[in-house]
Design a protein around this motif. Sequence first.
Motif, PDB file in Angstrom:
ATOM      1  N   ASN A 100       0.770  -1.288  -0.030  1.00 44.87           N
ATOM      2  CA  ASN A 100      -0.202   0.140   0.122  1.00 44.87           C
ATOM      3  C   ASN A 100       0.935   1.604   0.196  1.00 44.87           C
ATOM      4  N   VAL A 101       1.980   1.500   0.756  1.00 43.31           N
ATOM      5  CA  VAL A 101       3.035   2.629   1.236  1.00 43.31           C
ATOM      6  C   VAL A 101       3.836   2.762   0.106  1.00 43.31           C
ATOM      7  N   ALA A 102       4.053   1.405  -1.171  1.00 42.41           N
ATOM      8  CA  ALA A 102       4.545   1.306  -2.469  1.00 42.41           C
ATOM      9  C   ALA A 102       3.800   2.330  -3.730  1.00 42.41           C
ATOM     10  N   LEU A 103       2.466   1.636  -3.531  1.00 42.34           N
ATOM     11  CA  LEU A 103       1.016   2.392  -4.390  1.00 42.34           C
ATOM     12  C   LEU A 103       1.009   3.801  -4.444  1.00 42.34           C
ATOM     13  N   GLU A 104       0.523   4.371  -3.012  1.00 42.20           N
ATOM     14  CA  GLU A 104       0.706   5.746  -2.398  1.00 42.20           C
ATOM     15  C   GLU A 104       1.613   6.133  -3.026  1.00 42.20           C
ATOM     16  N   ARG A 105       2.866   5.786  -2.706  1.00 37.23           N
ATOM     17  CA  ARG A 105       3.943   6.371  -3.059  1.00 37.23           C
ATOM     18  C   ARG A 105       4.272   6.739  -4.849  1.00 37.23           C
ATOM     19  N   GLY A 106       2.911   5.847  -5.361  1.00 33.49           N
ATOM     20  CA  GLY A 106       3.576   6.200  -7.058  1.00 33.49           C
ATOM     21  C   GLY A 106       4.765   5.258  -7.554  1.00 33.49           C
ATOM     22  N   MET A 107       5.075   4.303  -7.056  1.00 34.75           N
ATOM     23  CA  MET A 107       6.298   3.742  -7.500  1.00 34.75           C
ATOM     24  C   MET A 107       5.920   2.415  -8.659  1.00 34.75           C
ATOM     25  N   LYS A 108       6.258   2.151  -9.384  1.00 36.65           N
ATOM     26  CA  LYS A 108       5.584   1.249 -10.686  1.00 36.65           C
ATOM     27  C   LYS A 108       7.254   0.164 -10.887  1.00 36.65           C
ATOM     28  N   PRO A 109       6.618   0.084 -11.750  1.00 39.84           N
ATOM     29  CA  PRO A 109       7.605  -2.155 -11.912  1.00 39.84           C
ATOM     30  C   PRO A 109       9.211  -1.702 -11.900  1.00 39.84           C
ATOM     31  N   GLY A 110       9.793  -1.869 -11.584  1.00 42.08           N
ATOM     32  CA  GLY A 110      11.080  -2.060 -11.616  1.00 42.08           C
ATOM     33  C   GLY A 110      11.866  -1.051 -10.519  1.00 42.08           C
ATOM     34  N   ASP A 111      11.132  -0.602  -9.803  1.00 38.80           N
ATOM     35  CA  ASP A 111      11.636   0.878  -8.453  1.00 38.80           C
ATOM     36  C   ASP A 111      12.562  -0.047  -7.484  1.00 38.80           C
ATOM     37  N   HIS A 112      13.381   0.349  -6.977  1.00 40.97           N
ATOM     38  CA  HIS A 112      13.786  -0.686  -6.112  1.00 40.97           C
ATOM     39  C   HIS A 112      13.237   0.333  -4.417  1.00 40.97           C
ATOM     40  N   LEU A 113      12.921  -1.117  -2.910  1.00 38.77           N
ATOM     41  CA  LEU A 113      11.982  -1.001  -2.112  1.00 38.77           C
ATOM     42  C   LEU A 113      13.665  -1.307  -0.969  1.00 38.77           C
ATOM     43  N   PRO A 114      14.192   0.291  -0.470  1.00 37.22           N
ATOM     44  CA  PRO A 114      14.721   0.017   0.050  1.00 37.22           C
ATOM     45  C   PRO A 114      14.486  -0.634   1.563  1.00 37.22           C
ATOM     46  N   GLU A 115      15.005  -1.278   2.352  1.00 37.73           N
ATOM     47  CA  GLU A 115      15.370  -1.798   3.270  1.00 37.73           C
ATOM     48  C   GLU A 115      14.385  -0.918   4.664  1.00 37.73           C
ATOM     49  N   GLN A 116      15.567   0.222   4.579  1.00 34.73           N
ATOM     50  CA  GLN A 116      15.953   1.273   5.628  1.00 34.73           C
ATOM     51  C   GLN A 116      14.624   1.921   5.524  1.00 34.73           C
ATOM     52  N   ALA A 117      14.723   2.068   4.317  1.00 34.48           N
ATOM     53  CA  ALA A 117      13.002   3.244   4.472  1.00 34.48           C
ATOM     54  C   ALA A 117      12.139   2.995   4.627  1.00 34.48           C
ATOM     55  N   PHE A 118      11.441   1.874   4.331  1.00 41.11           N
ATOM     56  CA  PHE A 118      10.117   0.653   4.434  1.00 41.11           C
ATOM     57  C   PHE A 118      10.588   0.456   6.082  1.00 41.11           C
ATOM     58  N   SER A 119      11.477   0.295   6.976  1.00 41.93           N
ATOM     59  CA  SER A 119      11.610   0.444   8.718  1.00 41.93           C
ATOM     60  C   SER A 119      10.828   1.484   8.988  1.00 41.93           C
ATOM     61  N   GLU A 120      11.648   2.303   8.681  1.00 39.66           N
ATOM     62  CA  GLU A 120      11.211   3.901   9.462  1.00 39.66           C
ATOM     63  C   GLU A 120       9.785   3.712   8.960  1.00 39.66           C
ATOM     64  N   VAL A 121       9.208   3.786   7.832  1.00 41.08           N
ATOM     65  CA  VAL A 121       7.844   4.184   7.392  1.00 41.08           C
ATOM     66  C   VAL A 121       6.501   2.894   8.202  1.00 41.08           C
ATOM     67  N   CYS A 122       6.887   2.043   8.241  1.00 41.29           N
ATOM     68  CA  CYS A 122       6.226   1.050   9.111  1.00 41.29           C
ATOM     69  C   CYS A 122       6.531   1.120  10.422  1.00 41.29           C
ATOM     70  N   GLY A 123       7.268   1.086  10.794  1.00 39.93           N
ATOM     71  CA  GLY A 123       7.789   1.654  12.093  1.00 39.93           C
ATOM     72  C   GLY A 123       8.533   0.247  12.844  1.00 39.93           C
ATOM     73  N   VAL A 124       8.934  -0.834  12.295  1.00 38.48           N
ATOM     74  CA  VAL A 124       9.443  -1.602  12.680  1.00 38.48           C
ATOM     75  C   VAL A 124      11.327  -2.206  12.356  1.00 38.48           C
ATOM     76  N   SER A 125      11.667  -3.191  12.591  1.00 38.34           N
ATOM     77  CA  SER A 125      12.707  -3.156  12.342  1.00 38.34           C
ATOM     78  C   SER A 125      12.914  -3.451  10.955  1.00 38.34           C
ATOM     79  N   ARG A 126      14.430  -3.822  10.504  1.00 40.13           N
ATOM     80  CA  ARG A 126      14.734  -3.806   9.317  1.00 40.13           C
ATOM     81  C   ARG A 126      14.432  -5.670   9.222  1.00 40.13           C
ATOM     82  N   THR A 127      13.991  -6.364   9.987  1.00 38.81           N
ATOM     83  CA  THR A 127      14.460  -8.133  10.170  1.00 38.81           C
ATOM     84  C   THR A 127      12.663  -8.516   9.551  1.00 38.81           C
ATOM     85  N   PRO A 128      12.239  -7.841  10.022  1.00 43.03           N
ATOM     86  CA  PRO A 128      10.146  -8.509   9.800  1.00 43.03           C
ATOM     87  C   PRO A 128       9.972  -7.814   8.239  1.00 43.03           C
ATOM     88  N   ILE A 129      11.123  -6.802   8.283  1.00 45.23           N
ATOM     89  CA  ILE A 129      10.587  -5.859   6.317  1.00 45.23           C
ATOM     90  C   ILE A 129      11.146  -7.177   5.745  1.00 45.23           C
TER      91      ILE A 129
END
Length: 340
Positions: A51-80
């Motif tokens: 949902n976050v990726a789609l809300e940010r307008g990400m498209k096929p081939g875009d990179h999903l950085p672990e740290q960025a999604f860890s901060e947005v989702c409020g969890v550590s990098r391990t569950p990400i």
Amino acid sequence: MKEKVRQTVFDVLFGIARSVGAEVKVRMGKMPETRRNTRQSHISLAKQILNVALERGMKPGDHLPEQAFSEVCGVSRTPIRSAFKLMEEKSILHWRQEEGYFLSVAAGGQAAKALRDLEEAEDSLAHRILSDRAERRIDEVQSVSALARRYGASRNAVLLALKILSQDGIVAQLPGRAWAFQPMIDSPKSIDESFDFRLTMEPQAILAPGFSLDIKRAGLLRTQAEEFLNADEERITHGGFRRIDNEFHVLIAQCSANRFVRGGLLVHHRLRKASRRGSSTPNFRLRQAMAEHLEILDSLERNQFDLAADQMVVHLRRSRIRRPEAANRGIPPLLRGPRA
């Protein structure tokens, strides 16, 4: 004598083997439930990431950085990482050696199908029970055996589903073997009562002595709210708004120092989240509500708790009637002042 000693040794060894076997059996019996609960949390996180990726307008081939999604989702990098791996299994992401994970699905039909696949994988029995209750297909009070017969599931599976729902405040176990569902917030009367409750409790959550804002989480919410406000009209979604809105109100509850206010609001917000079935709220109101979140965060960050509580009242009244010009009802407009 030797025979007696041999028999004693045999009895001891047999007893040890039986004890070890019983312990292994118990552990093996617990493992599926642990794995299942862990997988469920990974599925929920995967849905949030998509949902976050789609809300940010990400498209096929875009990179999903672990740290960025860890901060947005409020969890550590391990569950990400675990959620990314699950999304790779579902062909939502693909992995490149030494580069990480990249989006594989496009917004629209592909993303909708991916979300449906994740929802079907996410604890289907608990979801079916909740859906049937929301549609009034099952009564408010249920027994485990009745649910097991209805869904053709084992008692253990039903108990696990009920425990999951109980963690969200949806059901509670009664004395004996019965379980009772909380009233769903899905009728005009229940929605009205929900707003009455929140208008009483949410300002008090702020005004109770000892309120302490979680600055890190508030900063993440501020970023998400600003991205929502700056998004193009076609990227505004009710699902995206509900996720941010729920996180905002949960944050206010969790920062309250009054444990009774905090506990009551957290249960209520979980029930609100479970009860929602779409929305007819116009986009202008979604944007306005998000701007009101930012105003409240501004006041909280300046420790202006009285102002923040008043802003919360106006925010809830506007959300209740969806007519901003009639919302104040005697309360003067609260302007967003400069940030300290």
